[in-house]
Design a protein around this motif. Structure first.
Motif, mmCIF file in Angstrom:
data_model
loop_
_atom_site.group_PDB
_atom_site.id
_atom_site.type_symbol
_atom_site.label_atom_id
_atom_site.label_comp_id
_atom_site.label_asym_id
_atom_site.label_seq_id
_atom_site.Cartn_x
_atom_site.Cartn_y
_atom_site.Cartn_z
ATOM 1 N N PRO A 14 0.947 -1.126 -0.141
ATOM 2 C CA PRO A 14 -0.045 -0.047 0.054
ATOM 3 C C PRO A 14 0.830 1.300 0.001
ATOM 4 O O PRO A 14 1.869 1.372 0.642
ATOM 5 C CB PRO A 14 -0.906 -0.029 1.198
ATOM 6 C CG PRO A 14 -0.008 -1.163 2.115
ATOM 7 C CD PRO A 14 0.702 -2.014 1.328
ATOM 8 N N ALA A 15 0.439 2.204 -0.859
ATOM 9 C CA ALA A 15 1.181 3.381 -0.875
ATOM 10 C C ALA A 15 0.748 4.427 0.234
ATOM 11 O O ALA A 15 -0.523 4.217 0.921
ATOM 12 C CB ALA A 15 0.586 4.269 -1.942
ATOM 13 N N ALA A 16 1.681 4.908 1.185
ATOM 14 C CA ALA A 16 1.499 5.847 2.176
ATOM 15 C C ALA A 16 0.859 7.037 1.802
ATOM 16 O O ALA A 16 0.197 7.948 2.640
ATOM 17 C CB ALA A 16 2.751 5.894 3.013
ATOM 18 N N ALA A 17 1.377 7.511 0.561
ATOM 19 C CA ALA A 17 0.709 8.793 0.232
ATOM 20 C C ALA A 17 0.708 8.858 -1.268
ATOM 21 O O ALA A 17 1.219 8.023 -2.186
ATOM 22 C CB ALA A 17 1.385 9.869 0.574
ATOM 23 N N GLY A 18 -0.072 9.905 -2.065
ATOM 24 C CA GLY A 18 -0.058 9.726 -3.471
ATOM 25 C C GLY A 18 -1.456 9.132 -3.965
ATOM 26 O O GLY A 18 -2.073 8.510 -3.301
ATOM 27 N N ASP A 19 -1.581 9.301 -5.313
ATOM 28 C CA ASP A 19 -2.827 8.644 -6.142
ATOM 29 C C ASP A 19 -2.109 7.665 -7.167
ATOM 30 O O ASP A 19 -0.989 8.125 -7.711
ATOM 31 C CB ASP A 19 -3.464 9.661 -6.391
ATOM 32 C CG ASP A 19 -4.145 10.709 -5.610
ATOM 33 O OD1 ASP A 19 -4.865 9.918 -4.624
ATOM 34 O OD2 ASP A 19 -3.981 11.698 -5.692
ATOM 35 N N THR A 53 -9.540 6.441 -13.249
ATOM 36 C CA THR A 53 -10.252 6.019 -11.954
ATOM 37 C C THR A 53 -8.942 5.965 -10.899
ATOM 38 O O THR A 53 -8.308 5.128 -11.123
ATOM 39 C CB THR A 53 -11.106 4.842 -12.357
ATOM 40 O OG1 THR A 53 -11.886 5.147 -13.478
ATOM 41 C CG2 THR A 53 -11.748 4.461 -11.072
ATOM 42 N N PRO A 54 -9.162 6.395 -9.721
ATOM 43 C CA PRO A 54 -8.450 5.967 -8.530
ATOM 44 C C PRO A 54 -8.405 4.619 -8.265
ATOM 45 O O PRO A 54 -9.581 4.079 -8.143
ATOM 46 C CB PRO A 54 -8.893 7.148 -7.547
ATOM 47 C CG PRO A 54 -9.751 8.186 -8.250
ATOM 48 C CD PRO A 54 -10.391 7.514 -9.478
ATOM 49 N N LEU A 55 -7.338 4.154 -8.146
ATOM 50 C CA LEU A 55 -7.492 2.641 -7.601
ATOM 51 C C LEU A 55 -7.031 2.703 -5.999
ATOM 52 O O LEU A 55 -6.205 3.507 -5.324
ATOM 53 C CB LEU A 55 -6.170 1.939 -8.181
ATOM 54 C CG LEU A 55 -6.240 1.410 -9.792
ATOM 55 C CD1 LEU A 55 -4.961 0.898 -10.049
ATOM 56 C CD2 LEU A 55 -7.113 0.648 -10.138
ATOM 57 N N ALA A 56 -7.730 1.624 -5.390
ATOM 58 C CA ALA A 56 -7.475 1.402 -3.999
ATOM 59 C C ALA A 56 -6.065 0.991 -3.668
ATOM 60 O O ALA A 56 -5.556 0.236 -4.619
ATOM 61 C CB ALA A 56 -8.460 0.269 -3.503
ATOM 62 N N ARG A 57 -5.530 1.306 -2.409
ATOM 63 C CA ARG A 57 -4.287 1.232 -2.359
ATOM 64 C C ARG A 57 -3.795 -0.523 -2.366
ATOM 65 O O ARG A 57 -2.693 -0.700 -2.185
ATOM 66 C CB ARG A 57 -3.879 1.959 -1.044
ATOM 67 C CG ARG A 57 -3.693 3.265 -1.376
ATOM 68 C CD ARG A 57 -3.250 4.244 -0.168
ATOM 69 N NE ARG A 57 -3.106 5.707 -0.603
ATOM 70 C CZ ARG A 57 -3.037 6.764 0.286
ATOM 71 N NH1 ARG A 57 -2.726 6.432 1.518
ATOM 72 N NH2 ARG A 57 -2.710 7.864 -0.128
ATOM 73 N N THR A 58 -4.872 -1.260 -1.996
ATOM 74 C CA THR A 58 -4.499 -2.691 -1.685
ATOM 75 C C THR A 58 -5.466 -3.489 -2.730
ATOM 76 O O THR A 58 -6.652 -3.237 -2.991
ATOM 77 C CB THR A 58 -4.768 -3.120 -0.290
ATOM 78 O OG1 THR A 58 -6.203 -3.146 0.082
ATOM 79 C CG2 THR A 58 -3.872 -2.355 1.021
ATOM 80 N N VAL A 59 -5.016 -4.827 -2.940
ATOM 81 C CA VAL A 59 -5.884 -5.582 -3.741
ATOM 82 C C VAL A 59 -7.330 -5.765 -3.358
ATOM 83 O O VAL A 59 -8.388 -5.896 -3.872
ATOM 84 C CB VAL A 59 -5.213 -6.792 -4.058
ATOM 85 C CG1 VAL A 59 -4.086 -6.626 -4.872
ATOM 86 C CG2 VAL A 59 -4.745 -7.475 -2.904
ATOM 87 N N ALA A 60 -7.441 -5.624 -1.735
ATOM 88 C CA ALA A 60 -8.575 -6.228 -1.198
ATOM 89 C C ALA A 60 -9.825 -5.139 -1.355
ATOM 90 O O ALA A 60 -10.905 -5.380 -1.499
ATOM 91 C CB ALA A 60 -8.667 -6.190 0.379
ATOM 92 N N GLY A 61 -9.120 -3.667 -1.955
ATOM 93 C CA GLY A 61 -10.200 -2.758 -2.225
ATOM 94 C C GLY A 61 -10.574 -2.575 -3.575
ATOM 95 O O GLY A 61 -11.246 -1.623 -4.081
ATOM 96 N N ARG A 62 -9.810 -3.298 -4.642
ATOM 97 C CA ARG A 62 -9.814 -3.214 -5.968
ATOM 98 C C ARG A 62 -11.067 -4.338 -6.611
ATOM 99 O O ARG A 62 -11.027 -5.198 -5.931
ATOM 100 C CB ARG A 62 -8.619 -3.374 -6.533
ATOM 101 C CG ARG A 62 -7.718 -2.401 -6.168
ATOM 102 C CD ARG A 62 -6.357 -2.463 -6.982
ATOM 103 N NE ARG A 62 -5.390 -1.641 -6.541
ATOM 104 C CZ ARG A 62 -4.279 -1.329 -7.027
ATOM 105 N NH1 ARG A 62 -3.746 -2.028 -8.212
ATOM 106 N NH2 ARG A 62 -3.195 -0.633 -6.422
ATOM 107 N N THR A 63 -11.705 -3.800 -7.754
ATOM 108 C CA THR A 63 -12.660 -4.622 -8.280
ATOM 109 C C THR A 63 -12.011 -5.794 -9.118
ATOM 110 O O THR A 63 -10.641 -5.683 -9.383
ATOM 111 C CB THR A 63 -13.483 -3.927 -9.313
ATOM 112 O OG1 THR A 63 -12.674 -3.363 -10.349
ATOM 113 C CG2 THR A 63 -14.184 -2.616 -8.626
ATOM 114 N N ARG A 64 -12.695 -6.859 -9.475
ATOM 115 C CA ARG A 64 -12.113 -7.924 -10.029
ATOM 116 C C ARG A 64 -11.736 -7.454 -11.636
ATOM 117 O O ARG A 64 -10.499 -8.031 -11.892
ATOM 118 C CB ARG A 64 -13.188 -8.860 -10.395
ATOM 119 C CG ARG A 64 -12.728 -10.205 -10.821
ATOM 120 C CD ARG A 64 -13.595 -11.391 -10.999
ATOM 121 N NE ARG A 64 -13.812 -11.791 -9.480
ATOM 122 C CZ ARG A 64 -14.388 -12.930 -9.264
ATOM 123 N NH1 ARG A 64 -14.915 -13.718 -10.259
ATOM 124 N NH2 ARG A 64 -14.744 -13.247 -7.858
#
Length: 553
Positions: free
Chosen positions: A339-344, A350-361
Motif C-alpha cells: 500500500p502507498a502511504a501517500a499519493g494517487d 479512475t483512482p485505485l484502492a491502495r490494496t488488492v482487497a479494495g479493488r474490483t475484479r
C-alpha cells in the motif's frame, strides 16, 4: 603440468517419476590446472552446476553419478564414502553458492558462520580463525573488516554478503573453489565490486577455481579457459580469447551473439491518446515504505518517494536502478501488493484502492505482475494447465473444454508446446518456466504487465527469446509494460521511455533511444559504465572509470 582437477567420462543420471533413469550429463571430460580459473557456461539445464557439484562428490536428490572418474588434488572423489566426502567438502573443495542470502543462517553472527569450516575441520583455534577471517574481509574489500563479522546477515548488503560467503569458502585454503553463479542476482554496480574482489583474491592466493555462469561478459573478466555446455555435453572448450573471438561451434557463436548489446528500436508505437483521454496508468506523488508512520502518515523508511509517472496504452516504460532503489516496491504499489502511504494511483482516470482487497475484479484483471523468479512464483505441486486455468476461471469463469482450449491458446501464445500442459514446473527448463509465468499473467487479458526483472536469472540465449516474445506480444495484443531491470541493454531494446531511480526518487527520465547519447545524470552514467562488455580487461577499465567518478562525487 599435472592437473589439479581431472574429470574423465563423467555420466550423471536422473530418475523420472516412472522410476526410469535417463542421462543428464553425457561423457564429459575436462581438466583444470593449478591456479587456473575454468568457466563452465551454457543455458539453463546444460549441466553446468551438476558437473560442478560432482567435484564435491555430490549429486542432487534423484540423481547419481553413474560413470566416470573425478580426481581433485590427487583424490578420486567418485570412490569416497560419506565420511571421507564430509572431510573433503569445505576443506579440499569449497563452494560459493548463487544466493548468499539463502546460504547464511539469519540467527547467527556473520563471524561465527565464516569461521565454521576452519573449526569443523580442526585447522586452527578460534582466535586464529577470527584473525584470518578479518584478513580475508580486508582482501575482499569489505567495509569495516574488523567489525563486519559482528553483524547479522540482514545487516549487510547483498554484494557484501556474497563476498562474505567467498571469505567462508577461502577460510580453509581449499585446493579448489567452485563459484556457482555468484553475481547473477546482483545489480551491475555491485557486480563490479564483487567481481573485482573475487578476481583479486583468486590471483593473490593462487586459488584454483571453477566459475559457473551463463553470463559470457562476466566470464570474460575472470576466466582463463571456457568450457561450453549444452544438454549435458561439452560443445567446445578453449582459452577465453579463443571462445570470445573465434568460436567454432554454432552454439558458442549463438552465446557470443546473444551477449552483444541489443540496439533494436521498440517494435510498435504507443497507442495515441484521444483529446482529453486519461493515460492508462498515472502515479502522482506516490510515497511508500516501511516502519511506523509519522504525524503525516508517512513511513519511517521511504523506499519510493514522491514518484510521478504515466504509462499510455501500448507504451513500454523501463525502470532502472541499483538494488534497493525502489524498483520492485514501485511495481508492488501499482499492483496493490504494497500500500502507498501517500499519493494517487489512477487506472484510466479512475483512482485505485491502495490494496488488492479494495479493488474490483476487473481492476485486478487489467494490471498483472510477472515476478522475477518463476521458481518461486509457480507452485511446484501444480501442473502447468492448472496454474494457467486458475486465473481463467477466476476472471472469465471458464471450465471444461473452453478452459482447456484457452490453456492451449496461451501456451501457443508464449511459444510453448501443448504437451507441457500436464507437466510440473520442476520438469521444465528455466526459460520454459518463465514463459509459463508470463502466460499466467496473460490469462487475465491485462492492459498492463509489470515485468519485475523477468530475464535476469535466464541465460543470454533464453533471455533474448523471452525479450523477443514480449516485443511480439506488445505488437499483437497492444500491451503496455512497466519493465523493471538493471540491464540497460534490455531497456535500450524495448523501452519507449526510461526512468532512473536512486534512493526511491526519479533522478532522470528520458526516451529509451536517448540512453545511447550523452550527457546524462551522473548516476545514469555510472549505471551505463557498469554494464559488462564482452571484452577482456573491461572489468579493470570500468572499475577505474567508476572510481574516478566516485572520487569526483
Amino acid at each position: 603440468m599435472t592437473a589439479l582437477v581431472r574429470i574423465d567420462g563423467l555420466r550423471i543420471v536422473a530418475r523420472g517419476e516412472d522410476g526410469v533413469e535417463f542421462p543428464i550429463v553425457h561423457d564429459v571430460s575436462l581438466s583444470v590446472a593449478p591456479g587456473e580459473v575454468l568457466a563452465l557456461i551454457g543455458e539453463s539445464g546444460s549441466g553446468k552446476t551438476t558437473i560442478a557439484l560432482s567435484m564435491l562428490g555430490y549429486a542432487r536428490a534423484g540423481c547419481r553419478i553413474a560413470a566416470g572418474a573425478i580426481t581433485v588434488a590427487g583424490q578420486r572423489i567418485d570412490t569416497l564414502d560419506e565420511p571421507a566426502l564430509r572431510a573433503l567438502r569445505g576443506r579440499t573443495v569449497a563452494y560459493v553458492a548463487q544466493s548468499a542470502a539463502a546460504a547464511f543462517n539469519p540467527a547467527l553472527p556473520i563471524m561465527a558462520q565464516v569461521i565454521e569450516p576452519a573449526l569443523i575441520h580442526g585447522l586452527m583455534p578460534r582466535p586464529v580463525a577470527e584473525a584470518k577471517a578479518r584478513a580475508l574481509f580486508a582482501k575482499l574489500a569489505l567495509p569495516d573488516p574488523d567489525r563486519v563479522g559482528d553483524r547479522y546477515p540482514h545487516q549487510v548488503s547483498g554484494g557484501q554478503l556474497q563476498r562474505l560467503m567467498a571469505a567462508m569458502a577461502l577460510m580453509t585454503d581449499p585446493a579448489l573453489v567452485i563459484f556457482d553463479e555468484p553475481t547473477t542476482a546482483l545489480d551491475v554496480t555491485t557486480q563490479i565490486e564483487v567481481l573485482m574482489a573475487f578476481k583479486a583474491a583468486v590471483r593473490d592466493l593462487g586459488t584454483t577455481a571453477v566459475y559457473v555462469s551463463h553470463d559470457l561478459p562476466v566470464v570474460a573478466q575472470i576466466a582463463d579457459r571456457i568450457v561450453v555446455l549444452r544438454h549435458g555435453a561439452v560443445q567446445e572448450e578453449g582459452t577465453t580469447d579463443a571462445i570470445l573471438h573465434a568460436p567454432t561451434h554454432d552454439y558458442s557463436r549463438a552465446l557470443v551473439a546473444a551477449a552483444a548489446p541489443r540496439l533494436a528500436a521498440p517494435s510498435s508505437a504507443p497507442v495515441a491518446l484521444q483529446d482529453g483521454a486519461p493515460p492508462l496508468l498515472a502515479l502522482r506523488r506516490v510515497v511508500a515504505g516501511y516502519g511506523r508512520a509519522d504525524r503525516d502518515g508517512l513511513p519511517a523508511t521511504r523506499i519510493v518517494d514522491a514518484i510521478d509517472l504515466t504509462i499510455r496504452r501500448g507504451q513500454v516504460v523501463g525502470v532502472i536502478g541499483e538494488s534497493g532503489c525502489g524498483k520492485s516496491t514501485l511495481a508492488r504499489v501499482v499492483a496493490g501488493l504494497h500500500p502507498a502511504a501517500a499519493g494517487d494511483v489512477d487506472l484510466c482516470g479512475t483512482p485505485l484502492a491502495r490494496t488488492v482487497a479494495g479493488r474490483t475484479r476487473d481492476q485486478l484483471r487489467r494490471i498483472q505482475l510477472v515476478f522475477q523468479s518463476a521458481d518461486t512464483a509457480l507452485n511446484p505441486a501444480i501442473p502447468v494447465a492448472q496454474a494457467l486455468g486458475r486465473p481463467l476461471t477466476f476472471f472469465n469463469g471458464l471450465r471444461g473444454r473452453p478452459l482447456a482450449a484457452e490453456v492451449a491458446r496461451l501456451l501457443d501464445l508464449v511459444r510453448l508446446p501443448a504437451t507441457l500442459a500436464d507437466r510440473l514446473p520442476g520438469e521444465l527448463s528455466g526459460g520454459q518456466k518463465q514463459r509459463v509465468n508470463l502466460a499466467r499473467a496473460l490469462a487475465a487479458r491485462p492492459d498492463l504487465l509489470l515485468c519485475d526483472e523477468v530475464t535476469s536469472a535466464l541465460d543470454p540465449v533464453v533471455a533474448e527469446q523471452v525479450l523477443d516474445l514480449l516485443i511480439e506480444l506488445r505488437a499483437e495484443l497492444g500491451l503496455a509494460y512497466m519493465f523493471i531491470t538493471h540491464d540497460l541493454n534490455i531497456v535500450r531494446a524495448i523501452a519507449d521511455e526510461v526512468i532512473v531511480l536512486k534512493g526511491g526518487r526519479i533522478v532522470e527520465q528520458a526516451p529509451g533511444v536517448a540512453l545511447s547519447a550523452l550527457p546524462h545524470h551522473p548516476y545514469t552514467e555510472l549505471l551505463m559504465a557498469s554494464v559488462p562488455v564482452l571484452r577482456r580487461g573491461w572489468l579493470e577499465d570500468a572499475a577505474a572509470v567508476i572510481g574516478t567518478r566516485a572520487a569526483r562525487g
